[in-house]
Design a protein around this motif. Structure first.
Motif, PDB file in Angstrom:
ATOM      1  N   PHE B  93       0.693  -1.127  -0.006  1.00  0.00           N
ATOM      2  CA  PHE B  93       0.096  -0.198  -0.005  1.00  0.00           C
ATOM      3  C   PHE B  93       0.887   1.283  -0.018  1.00  0.00           C
ATOM      4  O   PHE B  93       0.545   2.206  -0.711  1.00  0.00           O
ATOM      5  CB  PHE B  93      -0.879   0.216   1.249  1.00  0.00           C
ATOM      6  CG  PHE B  93      -2.086   1.031   0.876  1.00  0.00           C
ATOM      7  CD1 PHE B  93      -2.909   1.031  -0.104  1.00  0.00           C
ATOM      8  CD2 PHE B  93      -1.984   2.233   2.100  1.00  0.00           C
ATOM      9  CE1 PHE B  93      -3.871   1.873  -0.126  1.00  0.00           C
ATOM     10  CE2 PHE B  93      -3.020   3.010   1.866  1.00  0.00           C
ATOM     11  CZ  PHE B  93      -4.051   2.943   0.833  1.00  0.00           C
ATOM     12  N   ASP B  94       2.123   1.368   0.831  1.00  0.00           N
ATOM     13  CA  ASP B  94       2.941   2.411   0.888  1.00  0.00           C
ATOM     14  C   ASP B  94       3.344   2.744  -0.471  1.00  0.00           C
ATOM     15  O   ASP B  94       3.312   4.048  -1.197  1.00  0.00           O
ATOM     16  CB  ASP B  94       3.911   2.132   1.838  1.00  0.00           C
ATOM     17  CG  ASP B  94       3.529   2.296   3.246  1.00  0.00           C
ATOM     18  OD1 ASP B  94       2.095   2.176   3.464  1.00  0.00           O
ATOM     19  OD2 ASP B  94       4.434   2.279   4.229  1.00  0.00           O
ATOM     20  N   GLU B  95       3.777   1.777  -1.230  1.00  0.00           N
ATOM     21  CA  GLU B  95       4.539   1.817  -2.336  1.00  0.00           C
ATOM     22  C   GLU B  95       3.509   2.286  -3.505  1.00  0.00           C
ATOM     23  O   GLU B  95       3.681   3.135  -4.189  1.00  0.00           O
ATOM     24  CB  GLU B  95       5.091   0.432  -2.810  1.00  0.00           C
ATOM     25  CG  GLU B  95       5.919   0.560  -4.174  1.00  0.00           C
ATOM     26  CD  GLU B  95       7.026   1.601  -4.354  1.00  0.00           C
ATOM     27  OE1 GLU B  95       7.580   1.971  -3.278  1.00  0.00           O
ATOM     28  OE2 GLU B  95       7.315   1.822  -5.311  1.00  0.00           O
ATOM     29  N   LEU B  96       2.297   1.819  -3.401  1.00  0.00           N
ATOM     30  CA  LEU B  96       1.294   2.203  -4.466  1.00  0.00           C
ATOM     31  C   LEU B  96       0.909   3.722  -4.163  1.00  0.00           C
ATOM     32  O   LEU B  96       0.749   4.421  -5.357  1.00  0.00           O
ATOM     33  CB  LEU B  96       0.019   1.372  -3.981  1.00  0.00           C
ATOM     34  CG  LEU B  96      -1.371   1.606  -4.735  1.00  0.00           C
ATOM     35  CD1 LEU B  96      -1.218   1.735  -6.260  1.00  0.00           C
ATOM     36  CD2 LEU B  96      -2.411   0.912  -4.214  1.00  0.00           C
ATOM     37  N   LEU B  97       0.775   4.161  -2.950  1.00  0.00           N
ATOM     38  CA  LEU B  97       0.402   5.398  -2.800  1.00  0.00           C
ATOM     39  C   LEU B  97       1.463   6.428  -3.161  1.00  0.00           C
ATOM     40  O   LEU B  97       0.976   7.386  -3.886  1.00  0.00           O
ATOM     41  CB  LEU B  97       0.356   5.732  -1.177  1.00  0.00           C
ATOM     42  CG  LEU B  97      -0.265   6.936  -0.973  1.00  0.00           C
ATOM     43  CD1 LEU B  97      -1.834   6.612  -0.797  1.00  0.00           C
ATOM     44  CD2 LEU B  97       0.044   7.640   0.199  1.00  0.00           C
ATOM     45  N   VAL B  98       2.560   6.176  -3.273  1.00  0.00           N
ATOM     46  CA  VAL B  98       3.696   6.811  -3.780  1.00  0.00           C
ATOM     47  C   VAL B  98       3.437   7.163  -5.358  1.00  0.00           C
ATOM     48  O   VAL B  98       3.802   7.993  -5.946  1.00  0.00           O
ATOM     49  CB  VAL B  98       5.167   6.511  -3.236  1.00  0.00           C
ATOM     50  CG1 VAL B  98       6.082   7.236  -4.113  1.00  0.00           C
ATOM     51  CG2 VAL B  98       5.181   6.581  -1.923  1.00  0.00           C
ATOM     52  N   ARG B  99       3.512   5.752  -5.894  1.00  0.00           N
ATOM     53  CA  ARG B  99       3.106   5.932  -7.226  1.00  0.00           C
ATOM     54  C   ARG B  99       1.832   6.498  -7.899  1.00  0.00           C
ATOM     55  O   ARG B  99       2.067   7.244  -8.770  1.00  0.00           O
ATOM     56  CB  ARG B  99       3.155   4.426  -7.600  1.00  0.00           C
ATOM     57  CG  ARG B  99       4.638   3.754  -7.869  1.00  0.00           C
ATOM     58  CD  ARG B  99       4.283   1.956  -8.274  1.00  0.00           C
ATOM     59  NE  ARG B  99       5.393   1.536  -7.857  1.00  0.00           N
ATOM     60  CZ  ARG B  99       6.666   1.326  -8.524  1.00  0.00           C
ATOM     61  NH1 ARG B  99       6.850   2.174  -9.503  1.00  0.00           N
ATOM     62  NH2 ARG B  99       7.657   0.864  -7.967  1.00  0.00           N
ATOM     63  N   LEU B 100       0.786   6.365  -7.101  1.00  0.00           N
ATOM     64  CA  LEU B 100      -0.374   7.313  -7.389  1.00  0.00           C
ATOM     65  C   LEU B 100      -0.141   8.621  -7.285  1.00  0.00           C
ATOM     66  O   LEU B 100      -0.572   9.421  -8.193  1.00  0.00           O
ATOM     67  CB  LEU B 100      -1.473   6.834  -6.490  1.00  0.00           C
ATOM     68  CG  LEU B 100      -2.034   5.478  -6.855  1.00  0.00           C
ATOM     69  CD1 LEU B 100      -3.174   5.172  -5.703  1.00  0.00           C
ATOM     70  CD2 LEU B 100      -2.557   5.121  -8.202  1.00  0.00           C
ATOM     71  N   ALA B 101       0.643   9.131  -6.449  1.00  0.00           N
ATOM     72  CA  ALA B 101       1.128  10.505  -6.140  1.00  0.00           C
ATOM     73  C   ALA B 101       1.756  11.019  -7.275  1.00  0.00           C
ATOM     74  O   ALA B 101       1.462  11.974  -7.859  1.00  0.00           O
ATOM     75  CB  ALA B 101       1.463  10.686  -4.913  1.00  0.00           C
ATOM     76  N   GLU B 102       2.777  10.114  -7.911  1.00  0.00           N
ATOM     77  CA  GLU B 102       3.717  10.517  -8.746  1.00  0.00           C
ATOM     78  C   GLU B 102       2.671  11.001 -10.039  1.00  0.00           C
ATOM     79  O   GLU B 102       3.128  11.913 -10.993  1.00  0.00           O
ATOM     80  CB  GLU B 102       4.607   9.569  -9.118  1.00  0.00           C
ATOM     81  CG  GLU B 102       5.818   9.097  -8.296  1.00  0.00           C
ATOM     82  CD  GLU B 102       6.530   7.765  -8.745  1.00  0.00           C
ATOM     83  OE1 GLU B 102       6.914   7.848  -9.873  1.00  0.00           O
ATOM     84  OE2 GLU B 102       6.849   7.138  -7.908  1.00  0.00           O
ATOM     85  N   LEU B 103       1.734   9.947 -10.366  1.00  0.00           N
ATOM     86  CA  LEU B 103       1.104   9.949 -11.519  1.00  0.00           C
ATOM     87  C   LEU B 103       0.167  11.248 -11.527  1.00  0.00           C
ATOM     88  O   LEU B 103      -0.342  11.514 -12.519  1.00  0.00           O
ATOM     89  CB  LEU B 103       0.261   8.526 -11.525  1.00  0.00           C
ATOM     90  CG  LEU B 103      -0.224   8.253 -12.684  1.00  0.00           C
ATOM     91  CD1 LEU B 103       0.461   8.316 -13.937  1.00  0.00           C
ATOM     92  CD2 LEU B 103      -1.066   6.919 -12.466  1.00  0.00           C
ATOM     93  N   GLY B 104      -0.213  11.755 -10.448  1.00  0.00           N
ATOM     94  CA  GLY B 104      -0.793  12.904 -10.323  1.00  0.00           C
ATOM     95  C   GLY B 104      -2.502  12.462  -9.860  1.00  0.00           C
ATOM     96  O   GLY B 104      -3.209  13.808 -10.177  1.00  0.00           O
ATOM     97  N   VAL B 105      -2.672  11.684  -9.155  1.00  0.00           N
ATOM     98  CA  VAL B 105      -3.801  11.336  -8.357  1.00  0.00           C
ATOM     99  C   VAL B 105      -4.137  12.417  -7.145  1.00  0.00           C
ATOM    100  O   VAL B 105      -3.079  12.733  -6.591  1.00  0.00           O
ATOM    101  CB  VAL B 105      -3.957   9.956  -7.723  1.00  0.00           C
ATOM    102  CG1 VAL B 105      -5.055   9.875  -6.830  1.00  0.00           C
ATOM    103  CG2 VAL B 105      -4.048   8.925  -9.022  1.00  0.00           C
TER     104      VAL B 105
END
Lengths: 239, 239
Positions: B93-105
């Motif tokens: 989940f932590d890793e996912l959250l960082v990736r979603l943030a990179e993407l602009g969610v």
């Protein structure tokens, strides 16, 4: 929801009633990890599209025997063949490969680039691709895809062919989403290393008339970019 | 390519010449991890769209002082506001959250579901959201996004509002890609837990007339599904 456990059987027999024996990794997964026993049913798949149901007849400590309860059926290959060419990153490459395989990417081609984090010599490449094959099997078992993602040995960037879509962070580019809609039955998408492409690599792209693409979002790490690009390509081709 | 190192400064002053002091995490990152020294330049951002350049004037062992070399400028909020509602998974989940943030969610809303792996009581939720805020800052520093992803406390699934797009693995669904093109200026996409939604949860979706969507690929793990869904939504809205 009640899906049978899936096991990789590259030499799957053609007929119901045939027997298959597992030793090694698949036997370990079946007997030690999942604690399966004689009488239980499993799915066997050959990674080239064929799959069938089988019943465990012997579950020994180091080997398992199964009997095919039906003749294998054939899943058609994906209608759109996506090749992802990627400069492997140190930390996330294994995980990325499994995710790309889940998603239905057909081929992964690790490439050597000037600023790449992982560039192999030939001898190392053999070990590397052995490990990646195991990951491809793991992904196919988990995702239900009956076609194994094909993972090539790492090649020099200039050995990629024509008609490559390059995801870059600079210069004139079209949104990948728009390019995906125009793609035919296959495409190769190149994702650069964390450090970006070099100027001489970009000159080669121009010379070869590669298509330059952009991705949504901010500065994406390479592993994120690869997932995003594959998602966009496959979503647009699965309609 | 020569981007200044980015630091999170929620109370960014409004004028050039103003001073800012860091202690704690940001000071540690600047001085101990990156070994930055007085005289070097950095970017400061407040996570709400404002950012500017500053020069380090003191780099002590536990604190750093910077002087703003320009008045902050304002990045417009994203034209499309994507909220990802996700049943948090144990491992990724932590890793996912960082990736979603990179993407602009724009927003991440952890939800409690019947078969979810991580369901918090209120007291635990406070700790959880503190940790997630740190991840949001990390992602914004890395991705160059000047708007911090907003991470809510975990809520019960039935507290989601109307107009939710649910990514499910069963039943009648439309490809998410087609739905993305029809979306207006914002959307909420719900990703279920590894174990899927329960029948009563699905009944609630029908009752509320949630839109049911499908994703490309085979059986996706929840973290993969969330990345794929966000990529598809944002790619289609960034044209």
């Amino acid at each position: 929801m009640s899906r049978l456990n899936r096991f990789y059987c590259p030499d799957l027999p053609a007929k119901a009633g045939a027997f298959v024996e597992f030793t090694g990794d698949e036997a370990h997964h079946m007997i030690t990890v999942l604690r399966m026993r004689a009488g239980q049913s499993v799915t066997l798949f050959d990674g080239k599209g064929r799959s069938t149901e089988a019943k465990i007849v012997v579950a020994g400590r180091k080997a398992a025997q199964m009997e095919l309860t039906a003749a294998p059926s054939v899943s058609p290959p994906p209608a759109f063949k996506l090749t992802m060419a990627i400069a492997p990153m140190k930390a996330d490459f294994d995980e990325l490969l499994v995710r790309l395989a889940e998603l239905g990417v057909s081929d992964a081609v690790p490439v050597m680039t000037e600023y790449g984090e992982v560039n192999f010599k030939k001898r190392e490449a053999a070990k590397f691709s052995g490990r990646l094959e195991k990951l491809a099997v793991r992904a196919a078992k988990q995702s239900g895809n009956n076609h194994l993602i094909s993972v090539a040995d790492q090649i020099d960037l200039d050995r990629l062919g024509a008609n490559v879509i390059v995801c870059d962070t600079e210069g004139e580019r079209q949104p990948l989403h728009a390019l995906a809609q125009k793609a035919g039955k296959s495409a190769t998408v190149l994702i650069g290393p964390e450090g970006g492409f070099s100027e001489s690599e970009r000159a080669m792209f121009r010379e070869r008339r590669y298509t330059m693409a952009s991705l949504p979002g901010g500065v994406l790490r390479a592993a994120t970019a690869a997932m995003v690009a594959a998602s966009i390509m496959l979503a647009n081709k699965s309609l």
